[in-house]
Write a protein that holds these residues in place. Structure first.
Motif, PDB file in Angstrom:
ATOM      1  N   TRP A 161       9.525  78.614  44.933  1.00  0.00           N
ATOM      2  CA  TRP A 161       9.665  79.830  45.756  1.00  0.00           C
ATOM      3  C   TRP A 161       8.866  79.613  47.031  1.00  0.00           C
ATOM      4  O   TRP A 161       7.835  78.936  47.030  1.00  0.00           O
ATOM      5  CB  TRP A 161       9.146  81.057  45.008  1.00  0.00           C
ATOM      6  N   VAL A 162       9.351  80.182  48.138  1.00  0.00           N
ATOM      7  CA  VAL A 162       8.673  80.040  49.431  1.00  0.00           C
ATOM      8  C   VAL A 162       8.635  81.384  50.135  1.00  0.00           C
ATOM      9  O   VAL A 162       9.643  82.101  50.183  1.00  0.00           O
ATOM     10  CB  VAL A 162       9.391  78.990  50.323  1.00  0.00           C
ATOM     11  N   GLY A 163       7.471  81.726  50.674  1.00  0.00           N
ATOM     12  CA  GLY A 163       7.353  82.868  51.567  1.00  0.00           C
ATOM     13  C   GLY A 163       7.380  82.362  53.009  1.00  0.00           C
ATOM     14  O   GLY A 163       8.082  81.413  53.326  1.00  0.00           O
ATOM     15  N   ARG A 164       6.597  82.962  53.865  1.00  0.00           N
ATOM     16  CA  ARG A 164       6.536  82.478  55.258  1.00  0.00           C
ATOM     17  C   ARG A 164       5.478  81.379  55.406  1.00  0.00           C
ATOM     18  O   ARG A 164       5.692  80.389  56.101  1.00  0.00           O
ATOM     19  CB  ARG A 164       6.244  83.646  56.205  1.00  0.00           C
ATOM     20  N   THR A 165       4.346  81.573  54.744  1.00  0.00           N
ATOM     21  CA  THR A 165       3.251  80.586  54.847  1.00  0.00           C
ATOM     22  C   THR A 165       2.761  80.135  53.478  1.00  0.00           C
ATOM     23  O   THR A 165       1.777  79.402  53.399  1.00  0.00           O
ATOM     24  CB  THR A 165       2.065  81.171  55.641  1.00  0.00           C
ATOM     25  N   SER A 166       3.420  80.568  52.415  1.00  0.00           N
ATOM     26  CA  SER A 166       2.976  80.231  51.059  1.00  0.00           C
ATOM     27  C   SER A 166       4.127  79.644  50.245  1.00  0.00           C
ATOM     28  O   SER A 166       5.303  79.882  50.549  1.00  0.00           O
ATOM     29  CB  SER A 166       2.418  81.474  50.350  1.00  0.00           C
ATOM     30  N   MET A 167       3.768  78.898  49.226  1.00  0.00           N
ATOM     31  CA  MET A 167       4.746  78.244  48.358  1.00  0.00           C
ATOM     32  C   MET A 167       4.292  78.354  46.908  1.00  0.00           C
ATOM     33  O   MET A 167       3.111  78.150  46.616  1.00  0.00           O
ATOM     34  CB  MET A 167       4.887  76.763  48.729  1.00  0.00           C
ATOM     35  N   GLU A 168       5.238  78.662  46.023  1.00  0.00           N
ATOM     36  CA  GLU A 168       4.964  78.620  44.589  1.00  0.00           C
ATOM     37  C   GLU A 168       5.460  77.278  44.055  1.00  0.00           C
ATOM     38  O   GLU A 168       6.546  76.827  44.398  1.00  0.00           O
ATOM     39  CB  GLU A 168       5.684  79.768  43.870  1.00  0.00           C
ATOM     40  N   VAL A 169       4.646  76.645  43.226  1.00  0.00           N
ATOM     41  CA  VAL A 169       4.983  75.349  42.646  1.00  0.00           C
ATOM     42  C   VAL A 169       4.996  75.481  41.133  1.00  0.00           C
ATOM     43  O   VAL A 169       4.038  75.987  40.538  1.00  0.00           O
ATOM     44  CB  VAL A 169       3.962  74.264  43.055  1.00  0.00           C
ATOM     45  N   LYS A 170       6.084  75.043  40.522  1.00  0.00           N
ATOM     46  CA  LYS A 170       6.152  74.991  39.059  1.00  0.00           C
ATOM     47  C   LYS A 170       6.009  73.540  38.626  1.00  0.00           C
ATOM     48  O   LYS A 170       6.709  72.656  39.127  1.00  0.00           O
ATOM     49  CB  LYS A 170       7.469  75.576  38.551  1.00  0.00           C
ATOM     50  N   MET A 171       5.090  73.303  37.681  1.00  0.00           N
ATOM     51  CA  MET A 171       4.862  71.958  37.168  1.00  0.00           C
ATOM     52  C   MET A 171       4.930  71.977  35.640  1.00  0.00           C
ATOM     53  O   MET A 171       4.639  72.991  35.011  1.00  0.00           O
ATOM     54  CB  MET A 171       3.503  71.437  37.636  1.00  0.00           C
ATOM     55  N   HIS A 172       5.306  70.856  35.102  1.00  0.00           N
ATOM     56  CA  HIS A 172       5.435  70.704  33.655  1.00  0.00           C
ATOM     57  C   HIS A 172       4.759  69.401  33.249  1.00  0.00           C
ATOM     58  O   HIS A 172       4.811  68.404  33.973  1.00  0.00           O
ATOM     59  CB  HIS A 172       6.907  70.679  33.234  1.00  0.00           C
ATOM     60  N   MET A 173       4.119  69.432  32.103  1.00  0.00           N
ATOM     61  CA  MET A 173       3.481  68.227  31.578  1.00  0.00           C
ATOM     62  C   MET A 173       4.100  67.906  30.232  1.00  0.00           C
ATOM     63  O   MET A 173       4.253  68.791  29.374  1.00  0.00           O
ATOM     64  CB  MET A 173       1.976  68.449  31.447  1.00  0.00           C
ATOM     65  N   LEU A 174       4.485  66.641  30.056  1.00  0.00           N
ATOM     66  CA  LEU A 174       5.103  66.186  28.819  1.00  0.00           C
ATOM     67  C   LEU A 174       4.368  64.943  28.333  1.00  0.00           C
ATOM     68  O   LEU A 174       3.797  64.190  29.132  1.00  0.00           O
ATOM     69  CB  LEU A 174       6.586  65.856  29.041  1.00  0.00           C
ATOM     70  N   GLN A 175       4.370  64.731  27.011  1.00  0.00           N
ATOM     71  CA  GLN A 175       3.709  63.542  26.462  1.00  0.00           C
ATOM     72  C   GLN A 175       4.673  62.756  25.597  1.00  0.00           C
ATOM     73  O   GLN A 175       5.497  63.314  24.878  1.00  0.00           O
ATOM     74  CB  GLN A 175       2.457  63.924  25.669  1.00  0.00           C
ATOM     75  N   LEU A 176       4.535  61.428  25.700  1.00  0.00           N
ATOM     76  CA  LEU A 176       5.446  60.518  25.013  1.00  0.00           C
ATOM     77  C   LEU A 176       5.096  60.396  23.525  1.00  0.00           C
ATOM     78  O   LEU A 176       3.967  60.059  23.177  1.00  0.00           O
ATOM     79  CB  LEU A 176       5.380  59.140  25.675  1.00  0.00           C
ATOM     80  N   HIS A 177       6.091  60.694  22.668  1.00  0.00           N
ATOM     81  CA  HIS A 177       5.948  60.536  21.217  1.00  0.00           C
ATOM     82  C   HIS A 177       7.249  59.965  20.675  1.00  0.00           C
ATOM     83  O   HIS A 177       8.325  60.528  20.927  1.00  0.00           O
ATOM     84  CB  HIS A 177       5.650  61.870  20.522  1.00  0.00           C
ATOM     85  N   ASP A 178       7.170  58.855  19.963  1.00  0.00           N
ATOM     86  CA  ASP A 178       8.353  58.251  19.328  1.00  0.00           C
ATOM     87  C   ASP A 178       9.493  58.045  20.321  1.00  0.00           C
ATOM     88  O   ASP A 178      10.661  58.312  20.025  1.00  0.00           O
ATOM     89  CB  ASP A 178       8.827  59.119  18.158  1.00  0.00           C
ATOM     90  N   GLY A 179       9.149  57.631  21.523  1.00  0.00           N
ATOM     91  CA  GLY A 179      10.169  57.303  22.512  1.00  0.00           C
ATOM     92  C   GLY A 179      10.689  58.467  23.325  1.00  0.00           C
ATOM     93  O   GLY A 179      11.491  58.278  24.245  1.00  0.00           O
ATOM     94  N   ASP A 180      10.244  59.695  23.032  1.00  0.00           N
ATOM     95  CA  ASP A 180      10.700  60.879  23.775  1.00  0.00           C
ATOM     96  C   ASP A 180       9.507  61.642  24.342  1.00  0.00           C
ATOM     97  O   ASP A 180       8.429  61.694  23.727  1.00  0.00           O
ATOM     98  CB  ASP A 180      11.509  61.819  22.870  1.00  0.00           C
ATOM     99  N   TYR A 181       9.735  62.266  25.507  1.00  0.00           N
ATOM    100  CA  TYR A 181       8.710  63.117  26.104  1.00  0.00           C
ATOM    101  C   TYR A 181       8.894  64.550  25.611  1.00  0.00           C
ATOM    102  O   TYR A 181       9.973  65.132  25.768  1.00  0.00           O
ATOM    103  CB  TYR A 181       8.804  63.077  27.634  1.00  0.00           C
ATOM    104  N   SER A 182       7.849  65.104  25.020  1.00  0.00           N
ATOM    105  CA  SER A 182       7.911  66.485  24.525  1.00  0.00           C
ATOM    106  C   SER A 182       6.992  67.370  25.360  1.00  0.00           C
ATOM    107  O   SER A 182       5.925  66.926  25.818  1.00  0.00           O
ATOM    108  CB  SER A 182       7.516  66.553  23.056  1.00  0.00           C
ATOM    109  N   PRO A 183       7.357  68.659  25.577  1.00  0.00           N
ATOM    110  CA  PRO A 183       6.571  69.549  26.444  1.00  0.00           C
ATOM    111  C   PRO A 183       5.173  69.798  25.896  1.00  0.00           C
ATOM    112  O   PRO A 183       4.970  69.939  24.690  1.00  0.00           O
ATOM    113  CB  PRO A 183       7.390  70.846  26.451  1.00  0.00           C
TER     114      PRO A 183
END
Length: 417
Positions: A161-183
């Motif tokens: 999301w963006v305003g005029r001078t501000s921005m919202e950032v969404k980030m996600h972290m996942l970790q590798l287990h048994d060959g797949d990344y889980s949240p």
């Protein structure tokens, strides 16, 4: 919402062969220094900041003068190779043989800034005239209690999301287990853009959603902004408690009266309870140049790490067992912290319910010359303990307001998760 990173990742990697080599966190910080022109040598920081003043002429006079961006334009993936590069593991390891969450907070803060610089990048400008800083950590919700120290971690994120001078950032972290990344966690940060000297607001590129899914995410960003305004308007520093909240405080007061005396002053602690004044810890940090950010102020991620560690210690001491972080929310960066500052941190258990402990950490700088204190941050952490914890009980009116504020934050977190 969690589908967006995978959708954007497929778009970005379509048409390429093989797996792309993802940047790591050291490259993230190196890119940030290059974008701003920051010096790695503390002695040169004054000259580096003087050189940035000349970038004023590159600032847009209106937001309409800047080209719109898409969500995928700012999408980044970054690897933290704890499994494949054991030599970096020591920095992230805690005594319980899991990952230090304070280090993750530092990495999220750096990544959020780089994502915003990616959104605002102008191809013909090697250095950005913008000073992009963290204004608010809206929320970080975890869905895993343990972050393993010997498995690779992947961060993904984009401007949502963006305003005029501000921005919202969404980030996600996942970790590798048994060959797949889980949240592991989802995070929402709000960044603000300022001029090269970090003094006045500066315009940023507008954001154009391209699909119904992205429209929904953008609208959620608008709703998040309105929720923050409503929460601030209803702050107990501005408005009296609700009728229901006043009844809660009065019931606590009646429950702590000593029935053997007829006095408002005579108070008695109920069974399995702790007075709020006995549920706090304090700490002090001297802010050395090593902890500076690319603008030669103290790195916001460092402040978050130190506040979290004090909050964790406060919850650990209170619950007499190992606490696990559930959520971080509503961290407002009220003023920058200068290098050389004396940073005073105060952790307070302000609300408890069953196994949950709500901790508030207050951060302020102390000026030894003027003997003045100035608040820089308020941090809110929700922990879950291995065992059920005693009830925390306020005694004064001020403590009662902290109790209600903690209860409000806890209720909001439980609603989210």
């Amino acid at each position: 919402m969690r589908k967006l990173p995978s959708v954007l990742a497929r778009t970005l990697t379509s048409g390429t062969s093989g797996s792309p080599v993802l940047p790591d966190m050291s490259e993230v910080r190196s890119r940030l220094r290059d974008i701003v022109g920051a010096s790695t040598n503390w002695r040169d920081h004054v000259q580096a900041m003087q050189e940035r003043k000349a970038l004023h002429t590159l600032l847009a006079k209106r937001q309409e003068d800047l080209p719109p961006r898409r969500m995928k334009d700012s999408y980044l993936e970054v690897i933290l190779p704890l499994g494949s590069q054991p030599e970096i593991r020591e920095k992230y390891l805690n005594v319980h043989n899991s990952v230090r969450f304070g280090r993750i907070l530092e990495d999220l803060d750096s990544l959020g800034v780089l994502i915003c610089y990616t959104h605002t990048k102008q191809e013909m400008q090697p250095r950005s005239p913008l000073s992009i800083v963290t204004a608010l950590v809206d929320k970080i919700n975890l869905c895993k209690k343990i972050i393993y120290p010997d498995c690779d971690i992947k961060f993904t994120g984009n401007v949502s999301w963006v305003g005029r001078t501000s921005m919202e950032v969404k980030m996600h972290m996942l970790q590798l287990h048994d060959g797949d990344y889980s949240p592991v966690l989802d995070a929402t940060f709000v960044m603000v853009a300022r001029d090269p000297e970090n003094k006045r607001p500066a315009f940023v590129n507008p954001l154009v959603p391209e699909s119904p899914e992205e429209e929904a995410i953008f609208k959620q960003g608008e709703l998040n902004k309105l929720k923050r305004i409503d929460f601030s308007t209803a702050s107990l520093l501005k408005m009296a408690p609700t009728a229901e909240e006043r009844k809660i405080i009065h019931d606590i007061f009646l429950n702590t009266l000593d029935t053997r005396t007829v006095s408002f002053r005579s108070r008695k602690l109920p069974p399995n309870s702790v007075w709020m004044e006995d549920a706090k810890l304090k700490g002090l940090q001297i802010c050395h140049p090593q902890e500076r950010n690319i603008f030669n102020r103290i790195f916001g991620g460092f402040l978050m790490r130190k506040a979290f560690e004090l909050g964790w210690a406060t919850a650990c001491s209170y619950g007499s067992s190992r606490p696990f972080i559930v959520s971080v929310d509503d961290i407002m960066f009220q003023r920058p912290v200068e290098v050389g500052s004396l940073l005073l941190l105060s952790g307070q258990v302000c609300y408890t319910e069953k196994n949950y402990i709500q901790v508030r950490v207050h951060s302020e700088v102390y000026d030894a010359d003027t003997r003045e204190h100035q608040t820089t941050n308020i941090f809110h952490f929700t922990f879950i303990s291995e065992n059920e914890v005693p009830q925390v009980v306020p005694k004064t009116y001020g403590e009662s307001m902290l109790y209600l504020d903690g209860k409000r934050h806890f209720a909001a977190i439980m609603k989210d998760i």
